[in-house]
Design a protein around this motif. Structure first.
Motif, PDB file in Angstrom:
ATOM      1  N   LEU A 321     -22.407  30.100 -32.198  1.00  0.00           N
ATOM      2  CA  LEU A 321     -21.920  31.114 -33.126  1.00  0.00           C
ATOM      3  C   LEU A 321     -21.063  32.184 -32.451  1.00  0.00           C
ATOM      4  N   ASP A 322     -21.026  32.184 -31.132  1.00  0.00           N
ATOM      5  CA  ASP A 322     -20.129  33.102 -30.434  1.00  0.00           C
ATOM      6  C   ASP A 322     -18.688  32.605 -30.445  1.00  0.00           C
ATOM      7  N   ASP A 323     -18.478  31.361 -30.911  1.00  0.00           N
ATOM      8  CA  ASP A 323     -17.137  30.773 -30.988  1.00  0.00           C
ATOM      9  C   ASP A 323     -17.111  29.825 -32.185  1.00  0.00           C
ATOM     10  N   LEU A 324     -16.619  30.323 -33.327  1.00  0.00           N
ATOM     11  CA  LEU A 324     -16.683  29.530 -34.562  1.00  0.00           C
ATOM     12  C   LEU A 324     -15.845  28.260 -34.499  1.00  0.00           C
ATOM     13  N   SER A 325     -14.850  28.211 -33.630  1.00  0.00           N
ATOM     14  CA  SER A 325     -14.100  26.959 -33.488  1.00  0.00           C
ATOM     15  C   SER A 325     -15.013  25.851 -32.965  1.00  0.00           C
ATOM     16  N   LYS A 326     -16.033  26.215 -32.194  1.00  0.00           N
ATOM     17  CA  LYS A 326     -17.015  25.241 -31.726  1.00  0.00           C
ATOM     18  C   LYS A 326     -18.049  24.955 -32.823  1.00  0.00           C
ATOM     19  N   THR A 327     -18.403  25.986 -33.587  1.00  0.00           N
ATOM     20  CA  THR A 327     -19.334  25.788 -34.702  1.00  0.00           C
ATOM     21  C   THR A 327     -18.784  24.751 -35.680  1.00  0.00           C
ATOM     22  N   PHE A 328     -17.466  24.804 -35.897  1.00  0.00           N
ATOM     23  CA  PHE A 328     -16.803  23.898 -36.835  1.00  0.00           C
ATOM     24  C   PHE A 328     -16.137  22.710 -36.128  1.00  0.00           C
ATOM     25  N   SER A 329     -16.509  22.430 -34.898  1.00  0.00           N
ATOM     26  CA  SER A 329     -15.772  21.429 -34.118  1.00  0.00           C
ATOM     27  C   SER A 329     -15.784  20.047 -34.754  1.00  0.00           C
ATOM     28  N   TYR A 330     -16.918  19.606 -35.290  1.00  0.00           N
ATOM     29  CA  TYR A 330     -16.980  18.280 -35.919  1.00  0.00           C
ATOM     30  C   TYR A 330     -16.114  18.240 -37.170  1.00  0.00           C
ATOM     31  N   HIS A 331     -16.163  19.297 -37.943  1.00  0.00           N
ATOM     32  CA  HIS A 331     -15.368  19.378 -39.167  1.00  0.00           C
ATOM     33  C   HIS A 331     -13.874  19.336 -38.844  1.00  0.00           C
ATOM     34  N   LEU A 332     -13.476  20.098 -37.852  1.00  0.00           N
ATOM     35  CA  LEU A 332     -12.055  20.174 -37.506  1.00  0.00           C
ATOM     36  C   LEU A 332     -11.544  18.859 -36.929  1.00  0.00           C
ATOM     37  N   GLN A 333     -12.367  18.180 -36.142  1.00  0.00           N
ATOM     38  CA  GLN A 333     -11.944  16.898 -35.579  1.00  0.00           C
ATOM     39  C   GLN A 333     -11.851  15.826 -36.667  1.00  0.00           C
ATOM     40  N   ALA A 334     -12.834  15.785 -37.555  1.00  0.00           N
ATOM     41  CA  ALA A 334     -12.783  14.803 -38.644  1.00  0.00           C
ATOM     42  C   ALA A 334     -11.575  15.066 -39.537  1.00  0.00           C
TER      43      ALA A 334
END
Length: 344
Positions: A321-334
């Motif tokens: 949660l300190d880096d939302l791009s990582k929180t959403f990493s699976y979503h963004l890659q898919a």
């Protein structure tokens, strides 16, 4: 019934055989997503994904369990809190009132909410509430900036929109939204205030010790902006009804998907906002929808009008949660894999 990898593989074979015009570009994307979800990780994806075209499922899969670490599989009726995807639902309720000529988007909100005490109620419009350009930070505080001059993503505007449609329709917001979901055939989508949801999974967040902890979040006060409860399959029904013209007049739908404000998003980059959803065009590929986060739930719902394709991912764990791009990493890659396929 539970999803399983055999049914996913069988579905992929059927897709390749039955939809040759789309399968050549889409099947590799589905395989890449499958590999992404199956890859061993200390922070795995824990949720469900559906990709559909014209309302028909092309790819459906799940990973993890309603209780992370257990062997019990997700079921198609398991419900998630959908975060900011909720905003487009509230926006549609407002726009349906517009189609019924019960409100005007350029009216000051005092016309509908005379009980508001601050002078800004005479200048802030419904349009500005929909587009996060209103400047309201609290009901009893002055505007942070003159209405209409800046963008500031917030929940309070959508809370006020819920009050407005309740006034113009003569029905409570939960009742009004429930009628909308019935119209769409969404049997597992609810305002939490109705207390009709029976299969809502718990949400979990990563704490400082690197482990997931059960998160309890208030639901009832934030529904119009962030806490509608739904399923992946119901959101396919939502996209189909909304984007294929079943909920709004053609003119009003165009108003909804017109960009009105721009924001430099924390992990999505430059993002344009319509009435509810975000509007993005990459390489002439129009993308409508949004990501959503509420503690313990990470969600995504995007629709591509050119191919009438939806991608929906709902997760009940929130890592990094300190880096939302990582929180959403699976979503963004898919999403990246699907867009590459659609652009071929």
């Amino acid at each position: 019934m539970p999803f399983n990898r055999f049914s996913c593989l069988l579905l992929l074979i059927l897709i390749v055989r039955s939809t040759p015009s789309f399968s050549q570009s889409a099947a590799p994307a589905f395989q890449r997503i499958d590999s992404l979800l199956k890859a061993k990780s200390s922070k795995p994806f824990n949720g469900v994904i559906i990709i559909a075209k014209e309302g028909k499922t092309l790819y459906e899969n799940q990973n993890g369990s309603p209780v992370p670490g257990q062997k019990k599989l997700f079921k198609e009726t398991d419900q998630f809190v959908i975060g900011s995807i909720s905003k487009q639902i509230t926006a549609v309720l407002v726009l349906r009132e517009l189609d019924k000529k019960r409100l005007n988007l350029r009216d000051p909100i005092r016309k509908y909410l005379p009980e508001l005490e601050m002078p800004w109620a005479d200048t802030v419009t419904i349009h500005q509430l929909l587009t996060h350009t209103h400047g309201i930070t609290a009901l009893n505080e002055p505007l942070a900036y003159p209405a209409g001059t800046k963008f500031n993503y917030s929940t309070i505007g959508y809370q006020l929109l819920a009050k407005i449609v309740a006034k113009t329709s003569g029905k409570s917001f939960p009742e009004l939204s429930d009628e909308l979901f019935i119209t769409c055939g969404m049997e597992n989508t609810f305002d939490s205030n109705l207390k009709k949801h029976k299969r809502l999974v718990n949400g979990y967040i990563e704490k400082e010790n690197g482990k997931l902890h059960l998160q309890t979040s208030p639901l009832k006060d934030f529904t119009p902006a962030a806490t509608f409860i739904s399923t992946a399959r119901d959101l396919v029904l939502w996209n189909t009804a909304l984007h294929l013209g079943k909920l709004l007049s053609p003119e009003t739908y165009q108003l909804m998907i017109t960009p009105y404000a721009t924001r430099q998003h924390a992990f999505l980059g430059k993002t344009d906002y319509g009435y509810g959803p975000t509007i993005t065009t990459t390489d002439r590929l129009l993308q409508i929808g949004q990501t959503g986060y509420i503690p313990g739930f990470v969600s995504m719902d995007y629709y591509f009008p050119k191919t009438k394709t939806s991608i929906i991912m709902l997760e009940n764990t929130a890592w990094s949660l300190d880096d939302l791009s990582k929180t959403f990493s699976y979503h963004l890659q898919a999403l990246k894999f699907l867009k590459e396929a659609l652009l071929k």
